[in-house]
Design a protein around this motif. Structure first.
Motif, mmCIF file in Angstrom:
data_model
loop_
_atom_site.group_PDB
_atom_site.id
_atom_site.type_symbol
_atom_site.label_atom_id
_atom_site.label_comp_id
_atom_site.label_asym_id
_atom_site.label_seq_id
_atom_site.Cartn_x
_atom_site.Cartn_y
_atom_site.Cartn_z
ATOM 1 N N UNK A 1 0.819 -1.212 0.013
ATOM 2 C CA UNK A 1 -0.483 -0.178 -0.486
ATOM 3 C C UNK A 1 0.907 1.527 0.370
ATOM 4 N N UNK A 2 2.247 1.350 0.812
ATOM 5 C CA UNK A 2 2.703 2.011 0.164
ATOM 6 C C UNK A 2 2.641 3.347 2.009
ATOM 7 N N UNK A 3 1.702 2.617 2.660
ATOM 8 C CA UNK A 3 1.556 4.142 3.723
ATOM 9 C C UNK A 3 1.247 3.537 4.435
ATOM 10 N N UNK B 1 -2.024 0.409 5.514
ATOM 11 C CA UNK B 1 -1.954 -0.290 5.589
ATOM 12 C C UNK B 1 -3.062 -0.687 7.338
ATOM 13 N N UNK B 2 -2.050 -0.031 9.069
ATOM 14 C CA UNK B 2 -3.418 -0.159 9.810
ATOM 15 C C UNK B 2 -4.382 0.167 9.029
ATOM 16 N N UNK B 3 -4.731 0.981 8.917
ATOM 17 C CA UNK B 3 -6.914 0.575 9.026
ATOM 18 C C UNK B 3 -6.978 -0.557 8.022
ATOM 19 N N UNK B 4 -5.849 -1.359 6.552
ATOM 20 C CA UNK B 4 -6.122 -2.796 6.318
ATOM 21 C C UNK B 4 -6.667 -3.814 7.358
ATOM 22 N N UNK C 1 -1.791 3.273 14.073
ATOM 23 C CA UNK C 1 -0.538 3.608 13.704
ATOM 24 C C UNK C 1 0.405 3.044 14.223
ATOM 25 N N UNK C 2 0.358 3.239 15.657
ATOM 26 C CA UNK C 2 1.407 3.265 16.474
ATOM 27 C C UNK C 2 1.943 1.735 16.964
ATOM 28 N N UNK C 3 0.785 0.789 17.112
ATOM 29 C CA UNK C 3 0.706 -0.703 17.199
ATOM 30 C C UNK C 3 1.270 -1.309 16.161
ATOM 31 N N UNK C 4 1.215 -0.846 14.861
ATOM 32 C CA UNK C 4 1.932 -0.861 13.195
ATOM 33 C C UNK C 4 3.345 -1.277 13.623
ATOM 34 N N UNK C 5 3.512 0.433 14.282
ATOM 35 C CA UNK C 5 4.963 0.628 13.716
ATOM 36 C C UNK C 5 6.098 0.119 14.725
ATOM 37 N N UNK C 6 5.686 -0.712 16.142
ATOM 38 C CA UNK C 6 6.108 -1.798 16.896
ATOM 39 C C UNK C 6 6.389 -2.560 16.398
ATOM 40 N N UNK C 7 5.472 -3.373 15.497
ATOM 41 C CA UNK C 7 5.768 -4.510 14.446
ATOM 42 C C UNK C 7 6.781 -4.323 13.269
ATOM 43 N N UNK C 8 6.935 -3.601 12.856
ATOM 44 C CA UNK C 8 7.640 -3.251 11.791
ATOM 45 C C UNK C 8 8.951 -2.888 12.509
#
Length: 297
Positions: free
Chosen positions: A17-19, A23-26, A31-38
């Motif tokens: 998705x380049x975003x 990606x967090x919505x999908x 977004x903080x949780x997604x950032x922690x995963x990465x």
């Protein structure tokens, strides 16, 4: 490796998705949780996978190289899960178990009946073998697992205890001992006893447990299987010492069980597995139903 499939899935979704926002919505994440995963994934790999700017997200050279590998890993995982689900839906396969006859005779058919109702296309191969032969069948991989009694420890066998059962006296309802609350082993000297051969696991267990008696029981008849001795008891030829699970239900028209005491002899039954081997999905389903129905569990 300090990352999980969810971390890899998050990376692939951001790459597609380049975003981070999309990606967090999908993925239904903040977004903080997604950032922690990465961050966790990158720390586990020891390198950066994504380049972040205020307007876009792009892959690093390592990220571009890792992306197809990550997709293949997720595809392989999904294929594995799908194959297990298809097995459940199609209900196909085979379960082979090695079971001592005394556990198979009255109890196991009810487990098989319930299993067949849920998984009618999965075939069942039952090896009703002696304790020693049943262990060998599991060790050789001829059976997925076994139901056996605990004896000596084998380094390649894992034993999971299920139940400890007592030996009881099996006799006809019209026998002189049928109405007794309990019978001692020495009292059996006046009756014709039906027993199994000396090499049987049950016979060896009894001989060991009764070795200290002043008047040890004398086996008038000797058979190879306890189920045969039950038939002889029913015919009025004598009485027999049986594990309680080998006895028919209490409402049997002919046979009755009476507790045997002084001493009270027990045996431990359980599941046996080849150490380090994993069960097939079909076998796991069988074990699950067996554990649900096992007496006193």
């Amino acid at each position: 490796m300090e990352y999980e499939l969810q971390d890899i899935r998050s990376f692939v979704k951001i790459a597609e998705l380049g975003s981070f926002h999309e990606a967090a919505e999908a993925l239904h994440l903040s977004q903080p949780a997604l950032s922690r995963r990465i961050k966790k994934l990158e720390e586990g790999l020891g390198t950066s996978l994504l380049e972040r700017t205020t307007r876009r997200v792009s892959l690093t050279s390592v990220g571009r190289d890792f992306l197809p590998k990550a997709r293949r890993l997720l595809d392989d995982f999904e294929d594995s899960i799908l194959s297990i689900r298809e097995l459940a839906e199609r209900q196909t396969g085979q379960v082979t178990l090695a079971c001592i006859p005394t556990a198979a005779f009255y109890f196991l058919p009810s487990v098989i009946r319930d299993y067949n109702e849920q998984y009618p296309k999965i075939r069942i191969r039952l090896l009703d073998l002696s304790a020693n032969d049943g262990l060998e069948a599991v060790l050789r991989g001829e059976a997925d697992f076994g139901i056996n009694m605990m004896s000596g420890q084998h380094p390649d066998i894992e034993f999971v205890s299920l139940v400890q059962e007592h030996f009881v006296l099996a006799c006809r309802r019209d026998h002189a001992l049928a109405t007794r609350e309990a019978v001692t082993w020495t009292e059996l000297a006046d009756y014709r006893l039906i027993g199994v051969g000396r090499l049987s696991g049950n016979r060896m267990l009894l001989d060991h447990a009764l070795s200290g008696l002043n008047l040890r029981p004398k086996w008038f008849y000797e058979v190879q299987h306890l189920s045969t001795s039950l038939g002889m008891v029913e015919a009025g030829l004598g009485v027999s010492a049986m594990p309680s699970l080998a006895m028919p239900s209490a409402d049997h028209p002919t046979l009755v069980s009476v507790p045997l005491i002084e001493p009270q002899v027990t045996r431990t039954l359980g599941l046996v597995y080849r150490r380090g081997a994993s069960l097939s999905p079909a076998a796991e389903k069988f074990v699950s139903i067996l554990l649900d129905k096992w007496p006193n569990r």
